[in-house]
Motif scaffolding. Structure first.
Motif, PDB file in Angstrom:
ATOM      1  N   ALA A  16      -2.650   8.233 -10.570  1.00 56.99           N
ATOM      2  CA  ALA A  16      -4.010   8.334 -10.037  1.00 56.99           C
ATOM      3  C   ALA A  16      -4.867   7.103 -10.291  1.00 56.99           C
ATOM      4  N   ASN A  17      -4.543   6.328 -11.324  1.00 60.13           N
ATOM      5  CA  ASN A  17      -5.350   5.133 -11.601  1.00 60.13           C
ATOM      6  C   ASN A  17      -4.663   3.841 -11.162  1.00 60.13           C
ATOM      7  N   SER A  18      -3.793   3.953 -10.155  1.00 58.21           N
ATOM      8  CA  SER A  18      -3.190   2.755  -9.566  1.00 58.21           C
ATOM      9  C   SER A  18      -4.259   1.963  -8.823  1.00 58.21           C
ATOM     10  N   ARG A  19      -4.084   0.670  -8.821  1.00 58.05           N
ATOM     11  CA  ARG A  19      -5.039  -0.190  -8.121  1.00 58.05           C
ATOM     12  C   ARG A  19      -4.778  -0.163  -6.620  1.00 58.05           C
ATOM     13  N   MET A  20      -5.799  -0.541  -5.865  1.00 58.97           N
ATOM     14  CA  MET A  20      -5.730  -0.507  -4.400  1.00 58.97           C
ATOM     15  C   MET A  20      -4.585  -1.360  -3.857  1.00 58.97           C
ATOM     16  N   LYS A  21      -4.259  -2.433  -4.545  1.00 59.06           N
ATOM     17  CA  LYS A  21      -3.176  -3.312  -4.095  1.00 59.06           C
ATOM     18  C   LYS A  21      -1.851  -2.543  -4.034  1.00 59.06           C
ATOM     19  N   GLU A  22      -1.587  -1.702  -5.055  1.00 52.13           N
ATOM     20  CA  GLU A  22      -0.352  -0.928  -5.077  1.00 52.13           C
ATOM     21  C   GLU A  22      -0.369   0.157  -4.003  1.00 52.13           C
ATOM     22  N   LEU A  23      -1.539   0.774  -3.800  1.00 47.40           N
ATOM     23  CA  LEU A  23      -1.666   1.785  -2.754  1.00 47.40           C
ATOM     24  C   LEU A  23      -1.352   1.183  -1.388  1.00 47.40           C
ATOM     25  N   GLN A  24      -1.945   0.042  -1.106  1.00 44.75           N
ATOM     26  CA  GLN A  24      -1.740  -0.609   0.187  1.00 44.75           C
ATOM     27  C   GLN A  24      -0.286  -1.029   0.388  1.00 44.75           C
ATOM     28  N   LYS A  25       0.333  -1.491  -0.681  1.00 44.12           N
ATOM     29  CA  LYS A  25       1.744  -1.903  -0.611  1.00 44.12           C
ATOM     30  C   LYS A  25       2.625  -0.718  -0.218  1.00 44.12           C
ATOM     31  N   ASN A  26       2.402   0.423  -0.862  1.00 41.62           N
ATOM     32  CA  ASN A  26       3.214   1.607  -0.559  1.00 41.62           C
ATOM     33  C   ASN A  26       2.919   2.172   0.826  1.00 41.62           C
ATOM     34  N   ILE A  27       1.652   2.076   1.252  1.00 43.20           N
ATOM     35  CA  ILE A  27       1.297   2.526   2.601  1.00 43.20           C
ATOM     36  C   ILE A  27       2.032   1.699   3.652  1.00 43.20           C
ATOM     37  N   THR A  28       2.058   0.391   3.452  1.00 42.73           N
ATOM     38  CA  THR A  28       2.757  -0.509   4.379  1.00 42.73           C
ATOM     39  C   THR A  28       4.244  -0.179   4.445  1.00 42.73           C
ATOM     40  N   THR A  29       4.838   0.050   3.274  1.00 39.50           N
ATOM     41  CA  THR A  29       6.267   0.378   3.204  1.00 39.50           C
ATOM     42  C   THR A  29       6.556   1.708   3.895  1.00 39.50           C
ATOM     43  N   ASN A  31       4.782   3.231   6.223  1.00 36.80           N
ATOM     44  CA  ASN A  31       4.592   3.084   7.675  1.00 36.80           C
ATOM     45  C   ASN A  31       5.827   2.458   8.325  1.00 36.80           C
ATOM     46  N   ALA A  32       6.386   1.470   7.644  1.00 38.27           N
ATOM     47  CA  ALA A  32       7.567   0.785   8.190  1.00 38.27           C
ATOM     48  C   ALA A  32       8.758   1.736   8.288  1.00 38.27           C
ATOM     49  N   TYR A  33       8.979   2.521   7.260  1.00 40.65           N
ATOM     50  CA  TYR A  33      10.098   3.469   7.263  1.00 40.65           C
ATOM     51  C   TYR A  33       9.881   4.581   8.287  1.00 40.65           C
ATOM     52  N   GLY A  37      11.979   6.093  11.710  1.00 41.10           N
ATOM     53  CA  GLY A  37      12.581   7.397  11.433  1.00 41.10           C
ATOM     54  C   GLY A  37      13.458   7.446  10.205  1.00 41.10           C
ATOM     55  N   LYS A  38      13.227   6.541   9.260  1.00 46.20           N
ATOM     56  CA  LYS A  38      14.017   6.532   8.030  1.00 46.20           C
ATOM     57  C   LYS A  38      13.255   7.173   6.881  1.00 46.20           C
ATOM     58  N   LYS A  39      14.018   7.776   5.967  1.00 44.31           N
ATOM     59  CA  LYS A  39      13.409   8.364   4.781  1.00 44.31           C
ATOM     60  C   LYS A  39      13.359   7.330   3.662  1.00 44.31           C
ATOM     61  N   ILE A  40      12.337   7.455   2.823  1.00 45.68           N
ATOM     62  CA  ILE A  40      12.207   6.563   1.686  1.00 45.68           C
ATOM     63  C   ILE A  40      11.992   7.405   0.445  1.00 45.68           C
ATOM     64  N   GLU A  41      12.545   6.973  -0.664  1.00 45.76           N
ATOM     65  CA  GLU A  41      12.364   7.690  -1.921  1.00 45.76           C
ATOM     66  C   GLU A  41      11.440   6.876  -2.811  1.00 45.76           C
ATOM     67  N   LEU A  42      10.342   7.516  -3.221  1.00 50.06           N
ATOM     68  CA  LEU A  42       9.352   6.858  -4.072  1.00 50.06           C
ATOM     69  C   LEU A  42       9.281   7.562  -5.423  1.00 50.06           C
ATOM     70  N   PRO A  43       8.618   6.938  -6.407  1.00 51.34           N
ATOM     71  CA  PRO A  43       8.422   7.626  -7.683  1.00 51.34           C
ATOM     72  C   PRO A  43       7.737   8.984  -7.473  1.00 51.34           C
ATOM     73  N   ASP A  56       3.896  11.072   9.685  1.00 51.91           N
ATOM     74  CA  ASP A  56       2.709  10.270   9.992  1.00 51.91           C
ATOM     75  C   ASP A  56       1.413  11.017   9.668  1.00 51.91           C
ATOM     76  N   ASP A  57       1.368  12.298   9.992  1.00 53.35           N
ATOM     77  CA  ASP A  57       0.162  13.090   9.747  1.00 53.35           C
ATOM     78  C   ASP A  57      -0.128  13.218   8.260  1.00 53.35           C
ATOM     79  N   VAL A  58       0.913  13.506   7.480  1.00 53.06           N
ATOM     80  CA  VAL A  58       0.766  13.640   6.027  1.00 53.06           C
ATOM     81  C   VAL A  58       0.299  12.323   5.420  1.00 53.06           C
ATOM     82  N   LEU A  59       0.881  11.231   5.860  1.00 58.89           N
ATOM     83  CA  LEU A  59       0.514   9.917   5.331  1.00 58.89           C
ATOM     84  C   LEU A  59      -0.928   9.564   5.682  1.00 58.89           C
TER      85      LEU A  59
END
Length: 234
Positions: A16-29, A31-33, A37-43, A56-59
């Motif tokens: 919850a206290n991640s900086r905006m830079k990390e949020l934007q990085k994961n959003i970009t990733t 969106n690309a996946y 139509g590919k799945k991505i596994e995140l922490p 797309d709607d959830v994101l």
């Protein structure tokens, strides 16, 4: 628990206290996946936190929520904060699905002392896990201690920035509403829901009771108005 399982921070794979830079990085990733139509596994994707499905709607909903400071704090109360080395170690275990080890570390932290600047994040984090474990009364007790302490301001500044001004009363009401909504979805009776708040502060208990009284009055007034209409037609 939907507010944890589909928490916007979990959707983006961050604390919850991640900086905006990390949020934007994961959003970009993400969106690309999603675009191919590919799945991505995140922490935090481990099923110990519930099954997660991204589209797309959830994101988009997650992105929109996390652009509003009040919403970020509201959802952070049902997620995890990395504010100490113990938090980092516990969260690493959590990401791997070792939920019991995370619980052990955070319980040790909160048992050391009353809530303070060194362990307030442990109260929040352990409370979130207790919701997942079905220990609702204990979870609410932990969250209540944070919400009623001055450390809720420190918590909020971790999520947003040092200039954030929170409406403590409004935040408590949001927490109560979200918690009642979740417990109601489990088909708990009104009296069972009220009893889960028994170890919380007197202020929170009174707000919970008023919430149910307010709903009863609203339903009664609605029934009266409907009866009046029926009487007129008759």
């Amino acid at each position: 628990m939907n507010i944890i399982q589909n928490n916007p921070f979990r959707i983006l794979g961050v604390v919850a206290n991640s900086r905006m830079k990390e949020l934007q990085k994961n959003i970009t990733t993400l969106n690309a996946y999603l675009s191919v139509g590919k799945k991505i596994e995140l922490p935090f994707d481990d099923n110990c936190l519930g099954v997660i499905n991204r589209n797309d709607d959830v994101l988009n909903k997650a992105k929109n929520f996390l652009q509003i400071d009040e919403k970020k704090i509201e959802f952070a109360l049902f997620w995890f904060l990395a504010n100490s080395e113990i938090d980092n170690v516990s969260i690493d275990h959590l990401k791997k699905g070792n939920i019991e080890k995370s619980i052990a570390f955070w319980e040790k932290q909160i048992n050391k002392s009353a809530i303070d600047a060194n362990n307030y994040s442990a109260f929040n984090n352990l409370g979130t896990l207790m919701f997942l474990k079905g220990q609702f009364q204990y979870a609410i007790k932990l969250k209540s201690e944070l919400l009623n302490s001055e450390l809720i301001h420190d918590f909020s500044m971790q999520i947003c920035d040092e200039n954030i001004l929170i409406d403590k009363s409004s935040l408590i009401e949001k927490f109560i509403d979200n918690t009642i909504s979740f417990l109601a979805s489990l088909n708990l009776t009104d009296s069972d829901i009220v009893s889960t708040f028994i170890d919380s502060s007197k202020e929170i208990q009174e707000l919970v009771e008023k919430s149910f009284i307010k709903d009863s009055i609203t339903n009664l007034n609605s029934a009266i108005e409907e009866a009046k209409l029926v009487n007129k037609k008759g």
